[in-house]
Write a protein that holds these residues in place. Structure first.
Motif, mmCIF file in Angstrom:
data_model
loop_
_atom_site.group_PDB
_atom_site.id
_atom_site.type_symbol
_atom_site.label_atom_id
_atom_site.label_comp_id
_atom_site.label_asym_id
_atom_site.label_seq_id
_atom_site.Cartn_x
_atom_site.Cartn_y
_atom_site.Cartn_z
ATOM 1 N N UNK A 15 0.776 -1.054 -0.007
ATOM 2 C CA UNK A 15 -0.125 0.156 -0.102
ATOM 3 C C UNK A 15 0.929 1.242 -0.109
ATOM 4 N N UNK A 16 2.036 1.034 0.799
ATOM 5 C CA UNK A 16 2.753 2.339 0.641
ATOM 6 C C UNK A 16 3.607 2.506 -0.554
ATOM 7 N N UNK A 17 3.933 1.414 -1.123
ATOM 8 C CA UNK A 17 4.312 1.479 -2.838
ATOM 9 C C UNK A 17 3.359 2.107 -3.699
ATOM 10 N N UNK A 18 2.134 1.815 -3.514
ATOM 11 C CA UNK A 18 0.949 2.209 -4.304
ATOM 12 C C UNK A 18 0.857 3.813 -4.235
ATOM 13 N N UNK A 19 1.220 4.137 -2.862
ATOM 14 C CA UNK A 19 0.950 5.693 -2.568
ATOM 15 C C UNK A 19 2.330 6.535 -2.831
ATOM 16 N N UNK A 20 3.314 5.834 -3.248
ATOM 17 C CA UNK A 20 4.472 6.431 -3.525
ATOM 18 C C UNK A 20 4.481 7.857 -4.546
ATOM 19 N N UNK A 21 5.080 8.829 -3.867
ATOM 20 C CA UNK A 21 5.018 10.027 -4.680
ATOM 21 C C UNK A 21 3.716 10.760 -4.073
ATOM 22 N N UNK A 22 2.827 10.200 -3.195
ATOM 23 C CA UNK A 22 1.868 11.174 -2.662
ATOM 24 C C UNK A 22 2.198 11.348 -1.155
ATOM 25 N N UNK A 23 2.020 12.620 -0.603
ATOM 26 C CA UNK A 23 2.005 12.824 0.842
ATOM 27 C C UNK A 23 0.793 12.289 1.693
ATOM 28 N N UNK B 61 -0.049 9.539 3.273
ATOM 29 C CA UNK B 61 0.206 8.890 4.768
ATOM 30 C C UNK B 61 1.446 8.104 5.139
ATOM 31 N N UNK B 62 1.635 8.157 6.409
ATOM 32 C CA UNK B 62 3.080 7.721 6.902
ATOM 33 C C UNK B 62 2.936 6.002 6.941
ATOM 34 N N UNK B 63 3.951 5.391 7.051
ATOM 35 C CA UNK B 63 3.822 4.035 7.454
ATOM 36 C C UNK B 63 3.083 3.759 8.515
ATOM 37 N N UNK B 64 3.161 4.325 9.759
ATOM 38 C CA UNK B 64 2.345 4.138 10.923
ATOM 39 C C UNK B 64 0.819 4.440 10.557
#
Length: 286
Positions: free
Chosen positions: A74-82, A84-87
């Motif tokens: 999910x973090x990779x999917x959101x890469x380049x956008x601000x 959400x953080x990992x937590x």
């Protein structure tokens, strides 16, 4: 052929008002019916996380070689956008699992946690998307909603494509400050829809009178805290977006024309993406 709409065409179309009013009424009614489930769309960050999570799920369904839902994916999917953080991502997926919206799946590496959306969750996003298709049908009677009902699997590609369009839209992810005041607050989108959808299509300069609005009434309709609702309304009043006839928020309420224009422009980004993605899904299905 199912038409898609550019933002500028939607904003020039008077029937877009019918589209917006219908969608707002249906979304607010859904909140009243299933408040626990739709809390995952209660602010813009959760909306974006929910759409990204479902897009991961559907992309994996389309091609099992694509990664399933996981915190890392999910973090990779959101890469380049601000967004959400990992937590934040971890907390969001844990909450979705707690409420039964996703379920864990077997994984060879026990250190990783992989999930899939449950059928009920797929039904929820199909219902949300269908509401927007039915709203678009108010413009041109193209039968989009009926097409989705007859072919439910269209949601798999349509939602995925829409989510990627929305995540790449800086105008959607970073709404105007007047809209952002509401979308950053828990359940603020409900208040936003209620206020803006009451305005007529043709706006007078300055103030638009929309009738009585009270924190207690809004809070009761959407099962949210009255004090929280009052804070949202107070912030909007302080920003000059809304006001009342008399002191103490009594009498009829007005909203500023600029605020309504900002809302319509922001919503047009979503409806344009919904229409484009669904048009492509129909063409892909043949």
């Amino acid at each position: 052929m199912i038409l898609s709409y550019r933002v500028d065409r939607l904003l020039a179309e008077s029937r877009f008002h019918d589209c917006l009013v219908f969608a707002a009424e249906e979304l607010l009614a859904t909140h009243q019916e299933i408040p626990k489930e739709v809390r995952y769309l209660s602010d813009l960050q959760k909306w974006l996380l929910s759409q990204a999570t479902l897009a991961l799920h559907f992309e994996h369904r389309l091609d099992p070689a694509r990664p399933p839902i996981s915190p890392t994916n999910l973090l990779r999917f959101l890469a380049g956008t601000p967004i959400a953080s990992r937590n934040t991502v971890l907390a969001f997926l844990n909450e979705m699992r707690h409420y039964g919206l996703v379920e864990q799946i077997a994984c060879a590496d026990r250190r990783q946690r992989m999930f899939r959306a449950r059928p009920y969750t797929e039904d929820l996003i199909r219902r949300w998307y269908g509401t927007h298709l039915e709203a678009l049908d108010r413009i041109d009677t193209a039968g989009r909603a009926a097409r989705l009902r007859n072919d439910p699997d269209l949601i798999v590609y349509a939602q995925t494509r829409m989510a990627r369009l929305m995540l790449s839209s800086s105008g959607w992810c970073h709404p105007p400050s007047s809209v952002g005041l509401f979308t950053r607050a828990e359940s603020g989108s409900n208040v936003l829809h209620e206020l803006a959808a009451r305005a007529p299509w043709h706006l007078p300069a300055g103030r638009v009178w929309i009738g009585p609005v009270s924190a207690s009434g809004v809070a009761a309709r959407y099962r949210i805290s009255q004090s929280h609702t009052a804070r949202i309304l107070a912030a909007a009043r302080g920003a000059g977006l809304i006001g009342w006839e008399f002191p103490g928020n009594r009498g009829n309420c007005w909203v500023s024309s600029d605020f309504v224009i900002d809302y319509r422009s922001w919503q047009a980004l979503k409806f344009s993406a919904v229409s484009e993605a669904f048009s492509q899904a129909v063409a892909r299905a043949g």
